[in-house]
Design a protein around this motif. Structure first.
Motif, short mmCIF file in Angstrom:
data_model
loop_
_atom_site.label_atom_id
_atom_site.label_comp_id
_atom_site.label_asym_id
_atom_site.label_seq_id
_atom_site.Cartn_x
_atom_site.Cartn_y
_atom_site.Cartn_z
N ILE A 4 21.12 43.77 27.52
CA ILE A 4 20.67 45.17 27.45
C ILE A 4 21.85 46.02 27.02
CG2 ILE A 4 19.35 46.95 28.66
CD1 ILE A 4 18.13 44.09 28.69
N ASN B 272 23.60 44.76 31.83
CA ASN B 272 22.67 43.73 32.30
C ASN B 272 22.32 42.76 31.17
OD1 ASN B 272 21.84 44.33 35.12
ND2 ASN B 272 21.28 46.32 34.24
N ILE C 79 19.43 39.66 30.82
CA ILE C 79 18.33 38.99 31.50
C ILE C 79 18.09 37.63 30.84
CG2 ILE C 79 15.87 39.11 32.03
CD1 ILE C 79 16.23 42.14 32.11
N SER D 44 20.76 38.51 35.31
CA SER D 44 19.57 38.36 36.17
C SER D 44 18.63 37.37 35.52
CB SER D 44 18.81 39.69 36.29
OG SER D 44 19.65 40.72 36.69
N MET E 153 14.49 36.18 35.14
CA MET E 153 13.11 36.65 35.25
C MET E 153 12.23 35.72 34.44
SD MET E 153 12.64 40.65 34.34
CE MET E 153 13.82 41.72 35.12
N VAL F 280 8.41 44.68 31.99
CA VAL F 280 9.44 45.66 32.37
C VAL F 280 9.93 46.42 31.13
CG1 VAL F 280 11.82 45.93 33.19
CG2 VAL F 280 10.21 44.51 34.48
N PHE F 281 10.22 45.70 30.06
CA PHE F 281 10.80 46.37 28.89
C PHE F 281 9.75 47.11 28.07
CE2 PHE F 281 14.26 44.15 30.51
CZ PHE F 281 15.31 45.01 30.26
N ALA G 93 7.73 49.01 29.50
CA ALA G 93 7.72 50.31 30.18
C ALA G 93 9.00 51.12 29.93
CB ALA G 93 7.52 50.10 31.69
N VAL G 94 10.17 50.49 30.10
CA VAL G 94 11.40 51.29 30.09
C VAL G 94 12.07 51.38 28.73
CG1 VAL G 94 11.84 50.79 32.53
CG2 VAL G 94 12.96 49.38 30.77
N ILE H 125 16.19 57.78 19.76
CA ILE H 125 15.71 56.41 19.53
C ILE H 125 14.66 56.33 18.42
CG2 ILE H 125 16.35 55.43 21.75
CD1 ILE H 125 13.66 56.07 22.87
N LYS I 122 23.33 55.13 37.86
CA LYS I 122 23.87 54.41 36.70
C LYS I 122 25.35 54.72 36.51
CE LYS I 122 20.53 51.99 35.33
NZ LYS I 122 20.47 50.61 34.82
N LEU J 89 6.55 56.25 35.52
CA LEU J 89 7.28 55.07 36.02
C LEU J 89 7.66 55.22 37.49
CD1 LEU J 89 9.63 54.22 33.01
CD2 LEU J 89 7.24 53.60 33.38
N ARG K 256 5.26 54.11 40.36
CA ARG K 256 4.75 52.74 40.44
C ARG K 256 5.39 51.95 41.58
NH1 ARG K 256 4.36 50.70 34.17
NH2 ARG K 256 3.63 52.68 33.31
N ASN L 62 6.69 49.06 41.37
CA ASN L 62 7.92 48.37 40.94
C ASN L 62 8.92 49.33 40.28
OD1 ASN L 62 6.55 48.82 38.56
ND2 ASN L 62 7.08 46.83 37.65
N LEU M 214 12.04 48.71 37.51
CA LEU M 214 12.00 49.35 36.19
C LEU M 214 13.27 50.18 35.97
CD1 LEU M 214 8.28 50.58 36.07
CD2 LEU M 214 9.27 48.56 34.97
N PHE N 152 16.55 48.34 35.08
CA PHE N 152 16.79 47.84 33.73
C PHE N 152 16.63 48.91 32.65
CE2 PHE N 152 15.96 43.91 36.11
CZ PHE N 152 17.18 43.29 35.87
N ALA N 153 16.36 50.14 33.06
CA ALA N 153 16.33 51.24 32.08
C ALA N 153 17.75 51.47 31.58
CB ALA N 153 15.77 52.50 32.73
N ALA N 154 17.90 51.66 30.27
CA ALA N 154 19.25 51.75 29.70
C ALA N 154 19.41 53.01 28.85
CB ALA N 154 19.54 50.47 28.92
N PHE O 134 16.34 54.99 27.33
CA PHE O 134 15.65 55.72 28.39
C PHE O 134 16.47 56.93 28.83
CE2 PHE O 134 14.92 56.49 32.92
CZ PHE O 134 13.54 56.56 33.00
#
Lengths: 290, 290
Positions: free
Chosen positions: A123, A143, A145, A172, A174, A182-183, A185-186, A224, A287, B201, B204, B206, B210, B213-215, B218
């Motif tokens: 990431i 991170n 994954i 991590s 998964m 997860v990705f 969403a975020v 982005i 963060k 988000l 939720r 989870n 989320l 792992f938001a970077a 985000f």
């Protein structure tokens, strides 16, 4: 730990791994493989790789690990060229942004050697790309994954985790499907929403006036939307189901917000904005501290 | 040009005007008025204002210009307290983010002196607020939009334009309604969309996973979701009609994008992403050069 590593794609992602490994006390030999002769020569002259190779058989000989850091669409073809030369002790991993599709490709292309494959997703990224953008510290504190299958060899998983830890990353594990939801969403959702906003405004008759007065909020929200169109088309299609689910959830959230506004529900709007801003600022704080 | 200026609200916006004017060869006398005694004392000790005043009559005596830089919800009450003491040569302006509502307030509260009022919106801000956040260079090269009514005195308009030009800003004129539809699109819409994403988000089960792992994508997309909830509730309600129109247009754009994805329309997705990314990057380039 590693004597010889082969990297397919020596751009920002692969090149930064190479630079990080070069800083180790006992750096491995790093072999670069790529479609573009120019990129390979640039990677050589920048010292990212020790050797640029076009013969896959010799590249793979005695390799500990193969990292595929090329665009995801090339992954099946790369796996196909690797397969005939793949020794039992060589581990393969990738760096793609979607994982379910890559795991399916790997299973199809590697057959009974699929247990040597570990999907991966660092990431980390940057505005620039290509070998010249590579940075030794790109992965420090970031991170990564890994998405092993049930059949993945524990030794292979451990080797790939060690690779990224040597680059300074936090690893991590998964399941591929969980990674992709997860990705969706975020990351994938915000990218598509940003593309949609810019497109919504850019195609209007008064786009020039609108863009003239767009300021810092618009700049950050849409950063982005300046991303690579080909890469994002591939990500969107590869993660289609999870992304459609996210887009539907988001449209529902926007509809609820619209209802508050239509009803002049000042308390409802305040609560929503406050909850969101507290969550966002707590996230940003966590963060910075991490 | 100005001998005496009265500023209601000596926070980031009003305080930065004060600091910019203080740098002129012949700076005007600057009087601060505010609800919070603490802010006024801070503004005094930071040298933003020459005097903190609670008596409106003496504040307005011989004033050339009154700048209302308090939260928009206070504007009607401030206009009401000003009215009895308003001399014919004193010009009034504001710095609110919505303009149709402010023009309506001013017409209602100022009656036959409404021609002395010029709505204004400086397109500048910062993460921080309060007198301590004020900066002399906040407005240099930034857009300021003035929204005169048909009946506004040309001398009043010219004075307010001069105020902002002395702060280094680029001044444009627009009708209040046009201002509000432009900013519904380029500012208010992205803010509401960012609030909606974070809220979607954050609520939720989870959410913790989320957010873990938001970077960076985000982070930038949601920066404006960390904005002041009360201010954004007021802006949303003040610009309700234009904003509902924008939210509907945007939902239509998202629906079209979803259709491309549902149909696996790789060419359509690529074209949309490419068009948006070219537009976004051209915009960013034009902003750097300007």
């Amino acid at each position: 730990m590693f004597n010889k590593i082969v990297i397919f794609g020596v751009g920002l992602i692969g090149g930064s791994v190479a630079l990080a490994l070069k800083k180790l006390a006992n750096p491995p030999q790093i072999i670069g493989v790529g479609r573009s002769e120019q990129s390979l020569q640039e990677a050589l002259s920048l010292g990212l790789i020790d050797q640029a190779v076009t013969d896959i058989a010799s590249a793979l000989e005695n390799a500990d690990l193969v990292l595929i850091a090329a665009p995801v669409a090339q992954t099946p073809a790369i796996l196909r060229t690797i397969r005939p030369h793949l020794a039992a002790q060589t581990v393969i991993t990738d760096a793609g942004s979607t994982k379910s599709d890559v795991m399916v490709y790997a299973q199809a292309e590697l057959g009974d050697q699929f247990n040597q494959f570990v999907g991966g997703h660092p990431i980390a990224g940057a505005e620039k790309s290509g070998p010249g953008a590579a940075m030794a510290d790109l992965y420090i504190g970031k991170n990564v994954i890994l998405t092993p299958a049930e059949t993945t060899s524990p030794q292979a998983l451990q080797k790939v985790a060690a690779l990224w830890q040597q680059c300074g990353a936090i690893v991590s594990n998964m399941r591929a499907q969980e990674h992709d939801s997860v990705f969706a969403a975020v990351s994938h959702l915000p990218h598509l929403l940003a593309f949609a906003l810019v497109e919504d405004l850019a195609k209007r008759d008064n786009a020039e006036l609108l863009f003239k007065f767009a300021a810092s909020g618009f700049r950050d929200f849409t950063r982005i939307a300046g991303s690579h169109p080909e890469m994002w088309r591939d990500i969107a299609l590869a993660n289609k189901q999870a992304l459609l689910h996210e887009l539907n959830m988001y449209q529902q959230a926007v509809t609820e917000m619209k209802t508050l506004l239509e009803n002049n529900d000042d308390e409802g709007l305040f609560n929503l904005f406050e909850h969101a801003s507290l969550a966002r600022n707590a996230w940003a704080k966590s963060k910075i501290q991490s």
